[in-house]
Design a protein around this motif. Sequence first.
Motif, PDB file in Angstrom:
ATOM      1  N   GLY A   1      -1.929   2.190  11.836  1.00 14.92           N
ATOM      2  CA  GLY A   1      -2.716   2.862  10.807  1.00 14.92           C
ATOM      3  C   GLY A   1      -3.097   1.988   9.636  1.00 14.92           C
ATOM      4  N   GLU A   2      -2.693   0.716   9.627  1.00 14.07           N
ATOM      5  CA  GLU A   2      -3.047  -0.162   8.515  1.00 14.07           C
ATOM      6  C   GLU A   2      -4.561  -0.356   8.473  1.00 14.07           C
ATOM      7  OE1 GLU A   2      -1.245  -4.275   6.832  1.00 14.07           O
ATOM      8  OE2 GLU A   2      -2.381  -4.468   8.714  1.00 14.07           O
ATOM      9  N   SER A   3      -5.156   0.019   7.362  1.00 12.67           N
ATOM     10  CA  SER A   3      -6.609  -0.078   7.200  1.00 12.67           C
ATOM     11  C   SER A   3      -6.965  -1.346   6.439  1.00 12.67           C
ATOM     12  CB  SER A   3      -7.133   1.136   6.437  1.00 12.67           C
ATOM     13  OG  SER A   3      -6.614   1.132   5.103  1.00 12.67           O
ATOM     14  N   GLU A   4      -8.260  -1.611   6.354  1.00 10.66           N
ATOM     15  CA  GLU A   4      -8.730  -2.751   5.572  1.00 10.66           C
ATOM     16  C   GLU A   4      -8.356  -2.576   4.099  1.00 10.66           C
ATOM     17  OE1 GLU A   4      -9.951  -5.514   6.551  1.00 10.66           O
ATOM     18  OE2 GLU A   4     -10.243  -5.067   8.674  1.00 10.66           O
ATOM     19  N   SER A   5      -8.412  -1.353   3.609  1.00 10.76           N
ATOM     20  CA  SER A   5      -8.041  -1.127   2.202  1.00 10.76           C
ATOM     21  C   SER A   5      -6.554  -1.335   1.990  1.00 10.76           C
ATOM     22  CB  SER A   5      -8.455   0.275   1.766  1.00 10.76           C
ATOM     23  OG  SER A   5      -7.779   1.262   2.520  1.00 10.76           O
ATOM     24  N   ASP A   6      -5.717  -0.973   2.985  1.00  9.75           N
ATOM     25  CA  ASP A   6      -4.275  -1.254   2.883  1.00  9.75           C
ATOM     26  C   ASP A   6      -4.035  -2.754   2.807  1.00  9.75           C
ATOM     27  OD1 ASP A   6      -3.496   1.459   3.085  1.00  9.75           O
ATOM     28  OD2 ASP A   6      -3.562   1.367   5.276  1.00  9.75           O
ATOM     29  N   LEU A   7      -4.740  -3.497   3.649  1.00  9.89           N
ATOM     30  CA  LEU A   7      -4.583  -4.948   3.653  1.00  9.89           C
ATOM     31  C   LEU A   7      -5.058  -5.551   2.339  1.00  9.89           C
ATOM     32  CD1 LEU A   7      -3.673  -7.268   5.543  1.00  9.89           C
ATOM     33  CD2 LEU A   7      -6.067  -7.520   6.212  1.00  9.89           C
ATOM     34  N   ALA A   8      -6.135  -5.003   1.782  1.00 10.71           N
ATOM     35  CA  ALA A   8      -6.638  -5.490   0.499  1.00 10.71           C
ATOM     36  C   ALA A   8      -5.628  -5.224  -0.617  1.00 10.71           C
ATOM     37  CB  ALA A   8      -7.976  -4.832   0.180  1.00 10.71           C
TER      38      ALA A   8
ATOM     39  N   LYS B   1      -2.368   2.480  16.816  1.00  9.78           N
ATOM     40  CA  LYS B   1      -1.929   1.088  16.804  1.00  9.78           C
ATOM     41  C   LYS B   1      -3.095   0.157  16.477  1.00  9.78           C
ATOM     42  CE  LYS B   1       2.391   1.556  18.442  1.00  9.78           C
ATOM     43  NZ  LYS B   1       2.478   2.942  18.855  1.00  9.78           N
ATOM     44  N   VAL B   2      -2.794  -0.898  15.745  1.00 11.22           N
ATOM     45  CA  VAL B   2      -3.763  -1.959  15.482  1.00 11.22           C
ATOM     46  C   VAL B   2      -3.750  -2.891  16.688  1.00 11.22           C
ATOM     47  CG1 VAL B   2      -4.388  -3.864  13.954  1.00 11.22           C
ATOM     48  CG2 VAL B   2      -3.338  -1.787  13.003  1.00 11.22           C
ATOM     49  N   PRO B   3      -4.914  -3.255  17.226  1.00 12.52           N
ATOM     50  CA  PRO B   3      -4.954  -4.152  18.387  1.00 12.52           C
ATOM     51  C   PRO B   3      -4.220  -5.463  18.125  1.00 12.52           C
ATOM     52  CG  PRO B   3      -7.114  -3.194  18.001  1.00 12.52           C
ATOM     53  CD  PRO B   3      -6.269  -2.817  16.815  1.00 12.52           C
ATOM     54  N   ALA B   4      -3.614  -5.988  19.166  1.00  6.11           N
ATOM     55  CA  ALA B   4      -2.800  -7.199  19.033  1.00  6.11           C
ATOM     56  C   ALA B   4      -3.600  -8.367  18.476  1.00  6.11           C
ATOM     57  CB  ALA B   4      -2.200  -7.566  20.386  1.00  6.11           C
ATOM     58  N   GLU B   5      -4.848  -8.516  18.915  1.00  2.85           N
ATOM     59  CA  GLU B   5      -5.648  -9.642  18.420  1.00  2.85           C
ATOM     60  C   GLU B   5      -5.962  -9.482  16.932  1.00  2.85           C
ATOM     61  OE1 GLU B   5      -8.411  -6.715  20.558  1.00  2.85           O
ATOM     62  OE2 GLU B   5      -6.424  -7.632  20.868  1.00  2.85           O
ATOM     63  N   GLU B   6      -6.111  -8.233  16.476  1.00  2.06           N
ATOM     64  CA  GLU B   6      -6.353  -7.996  15.057  1.00  2.06           C
ATOM     65  C   GLU B   6      -5.088  -8.272  14.242  1.00  2.06           C
ATOM     66  OE1 GLU B   6      -8.114  -7.144  11.447  1.00  2.06           O
ATOM     67  OE2 GLU B   6      -9.010  -7.630  13.397  1.00  2.06           O
ATOM     68  N   ILE B   7      -3.939  -7.899  14.786  1.00  3.02           N
ATOM     69  CA  ILE B   7      -2.676  -8.210  14.100  1.00  3.02           C
ATOM     70  C   ILE B   7      -2.537  -9.717  13.933  1.00  3.02           C
ATOM     71  CG2 ILE B   7      -0.166  -8.167  14.307  1.00  3.02           C
ATOM     72  CD1 ILE B   7      -0.390  -5.465  15.663  1.00  3.02           C
TER      73      ILE B   7
ATOM     74  N   SER C   1       0.854  -1.190   0.000  1.00  5.15           N
ATOM     75  CA  SER C   1       0.000   0.000   0.000  1.00  5.15           C
ATOM     76  C   SER C   1       0.886   1.234   0.000  1.00  5.15           C
ATOM     77  CB  SER C   1      -0.903   0.000   1.235  1.00  5.15           C
ATOM     78  OG  SER C   1      -1.475   1.273   1.437  1.00  5.15           O
ATOM     79  N   GLY C   2       0.749   2.060  -1.031  1.00  4.12           N
ATOM     80  CA  GLY C   2       1.571   3.259  -1.122  1.00  4.12           C
ATOM     81  C   GLY C   2       1.487   4.152   0.104  1.00  4.12           C
ATOM     82  N   PRO C   3       0.274   4.523   0.555  1.00  2.48           N
ATOM     83  CA  PRO C   3       0.171   5.385   1.734  1.00  2.48           C
ATOM     84  C   PRO C   3       0.803   4.770   2.982  1.00  2.48           C
ATOM     85  CG  PRO C   3      -1.898   5.375   0.527  1.00  2.48           C
ATOM     86  CD  PRO C   3      -1.039   4.322  -0.096  1.00  2.48           C
ATOM     87  N   LEU C   4       0.629   3.468   3.184  1.00  3.44           N
ATOM     88  CA  LEU C   4       1.212   2.852   4.368  1.00  3.44           C
ATOM     89  C   LEU C   4       2.737   2.806   4.260  1.00  3.44           C
ATOM     90  CD1 LEU C   4       0.020   1.608   6.996  1.00  3.44           C
ATOM     91  CD2 LEU C   4       0.624  -0.607   6.029  1.00  3.44           C
ATOM     92  N   LEU C   5       3.248   2.542   3.072  1.00  3.38           N
ATOM     93  CA  LEU C   5       4.697   2.552   2.874  1.00  3.38           C
ATOM     94  C   LEU C   5       5.285   3.927   3.171  1.00  3.38           C
ATOM     95  CD1 LEU C   5       4.923   0.329  -0.313  1.00  3.38           C
ATOM     96  CD2 LEU C   5       5.998  -0.178   1.892  1.00  3.38           C
ATOM     97  N   ARG C   6       4.544   4.998   2.852  1.00 10.06           N
ATOM     98  CA  ARG C   6       5.040   6.332   3.190  1.00 10.06           C
ATOM     99  C   ARG C   6       5.156   6.490   4.705  1.00 10.06           C
ATOM    100  NH1 ARG C   6       4.161   5.944  -1.639  1.00 10.06           N
ATOM    101  NH2 ARG C   6       5.901   4.565  -1.284  1.00 10.06           N
ATOM    102  N   ARG C   7       4.197   5.931   5.456  1.00 10.07           N
ATOM    103  CA  ARG C   7       4.275   5.991   6.916  1.00 10.07           C
ATOM    104  C   ARG C   7       5.472   5.189   7.439  1.00 10.07           C
ATOM    105  NH1 ARG C   7       0.166   7.564  10.132  1.00 10.07           N
ATOM    106  NH2 ARG C   7       0.467   5.859  11.641  1.00 10.07           N
ATOM    107  N   MET C   8       5.863   4.185   6.686  1.00 13.58           N
ATOM    108  CA  MET C   8       7.063   3.426   7.036  1.00 13.58           C
ATOM    109  C   MET C   8       8.340   4.132   6.591  1.00 13.58           C
ATOM    110  SD  MET C   8       6.011  -0.471   5.967  1.00 13.58           S
ATOM    111  CE  MET C   8       4.821  -1.453   6.883  1.00 13.58           C
ATOM    112  N   ARG C   9       8.193   5.265   5.897  1.00 11.78           N
ATOM    113  CA  ARG C   9       9.306   5.980   5.247  1.00 11.78           C
ATOM    114  C   ARG C   9       9.984   5.086   4.200  1.00 11.78           C
ATOM    115  NH1 ARG C   9       9.473  10.813   7.454  1.00 11.78           N
ATOM    116  NH2 ARG C   9       9.166  11.099   9.713  1.00 11.78           N
ATOM    117  N   ARG C  10       9.143   4.428   3.423  1.00 11.00           N
ATOM    118  CA  ARG C  10       9.620   3.619   2.320  1.00 11.00           C
ATOM    119  C   ARG C  10       8.928   4.085   1.046  1.00 11.00           C
ATOM    120  NH1 ARG C  10      12.403  -0.936   3.874  1.00 11.00           N
ATOM    121  NH2 ARG C  10      11.858  -2.053   1.976  1.00 11.00           N
ATOM    122  N   PHE C  11       9.363   3.536  -0.073  1.00 13.33           N
ATOM    123  CA  PHE C  11       8.887   3.991  -1.372  1.00 13.33           C
ATOM    124  C   PHE C  11       8.214   2.849  -2.115  1.00 13.33           C
ATOM    125  CE2 PHE C  11      12.571   6.477  -0.115  1.00 13.33           C
ATOM    126  CZ  PHE C  11      12.106   7.765  -0.260  1.00 13.33           C
TER     127      PHE C  11
END
Length: 573
Positions: free
Chosen positions: A381-388, A421-427, A339-349
């Motif tokens: 911040g990982e959303s359902e759309s990021d996971l998809a 943060k994403v809850p541990a059980e969801e992770i 996911s592009g937006p999530l990778l930006r939060r990771m400071r990746r490209f």
Amino acid sequence: MTSPAATTPERLSRRSVALVTMGCARNEVDSEELAGRLDDAGFGLVLDPSDAEVVVVNTCGFVESAKQDSIDALIEAADLKGTGTTRAVVAVGCLAERYGNTLADALPEADAVLSFDDYTDIAARLDAVLAGRPQAAHAPRDRRTLLPLSPVERQGATRPTVPGHGVSGPAAAGPKGPGLVAKPDPSTVAGSDIDYLPPGIAPASGPRPMRRRLDTGPVAPLKLASGCDRRCTFCAIPAFRGAFLSRQPDEVFYEARWLADQGVRELFLVSENSTSYGKDLGDLRALEALLPRLAAIDGVDRVRVSYLQPAEMRPSLVEAMVSTPGVAPYFDLSFQHASGPLLRRMRRFGDADRFLELLDSIRVRAPEAGVRSNVIVGFPGESESDLAELTRFLVGARLDVVGVFGYSDEDGTEAATYDDKVPAEEIAARVALLTDLVEQLTAERAEERIGQRVDVLIEASASDEPGYLEGRAAHQGPEVDGSTLVRGSACPLGTIVTAVVARANGVDLVAEPLPQIGADNSSPSQSSPFRLRSEPSPPGPTVASLTAAGPTAAGPTAAGPTAAGPTAAGPTR
């Protein structure tokens, strides 16, 4: 393990030491550097910790599970004290470097916690521990500050001790401050004092690696560089491994030649970021120039590159990796997410589409290339759309192996300060979901290889499958990418056998060797693709004579590590 170096008049009674290595292939190189230094100083190297006066545990400090494994190893070694030979336990490596005096206070079972800065004097440190002299643990520091900010200024700078970059004798110019040494003097690297080192450590000519092999197998890691200049928000490695620093090409080359003299047939190039190799040498294409040199070394059959950053991949490097004879078309690409937006939060490209374009550019040149990666799920911040989006990428990528990791906070990282943060059980649920998916996808990818010809480097007899040999094809990296079973017996370890894939089970393959020319008093025509390539092998164990059988011949069900999850995990960089 290789035999200990010969005792010289300067050597007193040999103290015994065992090295226990945790974590990645980079740590294996560092352990072999320590082994070389200790052997040269008169320590006897033993395999079984219970036979050693001092046990040195080279720890991993990356993620929580790896840290716990290292602590468990230290405690297990400490349990040997008072029951026999073992008198002391010493922690070195990433966990020791990262936590220093904090670890020493929390783990009294360790008699000393040493820094990377202690590596050049490791023998003196162990002597002091055995003599009962306390060794004060270091205060942790950010090792990125020990080198200039500009990469091109690093090679000429006074530098910190960098594990795996060791040279011997006068080339190591001596202390220039805490943990600092001068830049090696090239005039002393390959001089007339080559006999300074005992047999088995010094090569015939060229820079002398301070290294002692602890494994007799035909594959060995070879360090290209250390450290990392990236600032991924989830990763603490740069803080304790330091800024990126390339080894000089000739230094890498001569160590590779020494490894070949030791019987190594596959060089596994490692670093924190191999795509950056050469940027501090003033040559962004230094890896492209180095690969043909390494592949041309007499006795080396295969060169494999690991730890590639997708954002730094370039057409010239792809071309070198798929077209250079002897270089495995194998791409260990650290995607982490798609996911592009999530990778930006990771400071990746990058994003899913760019990553798929990169894979297409590789496969148009080498359709059978191997590709492995790791992904992190549950990042803040990982959303359902990021996971998809990650799922869409994995389905389209057709990767050979994927390690799936659940996010966890790491001390000192930016991501640890994030609120969403994403809850541990969801992770945990997302890890399970992705693990099931990639097990299916990587099994399908392995099945696509049925009928393909593969060159398998034989590493052992298959202990659970009599009459079969075990090795790895070009698309399978060491330890974590699965293996290939080949029907046969009496074949020297380190031989490369050409075979046809007959079956797949998960990421593992079963292959049937192509008939040897001249086998059974018959010879295929000159146009036949059947061949067996057997290279010179080092003295040592052998496994049996290959038998030719058709792809439909009955055989075992291949079994090995799963395609996903921590058991198949490579470095999460």
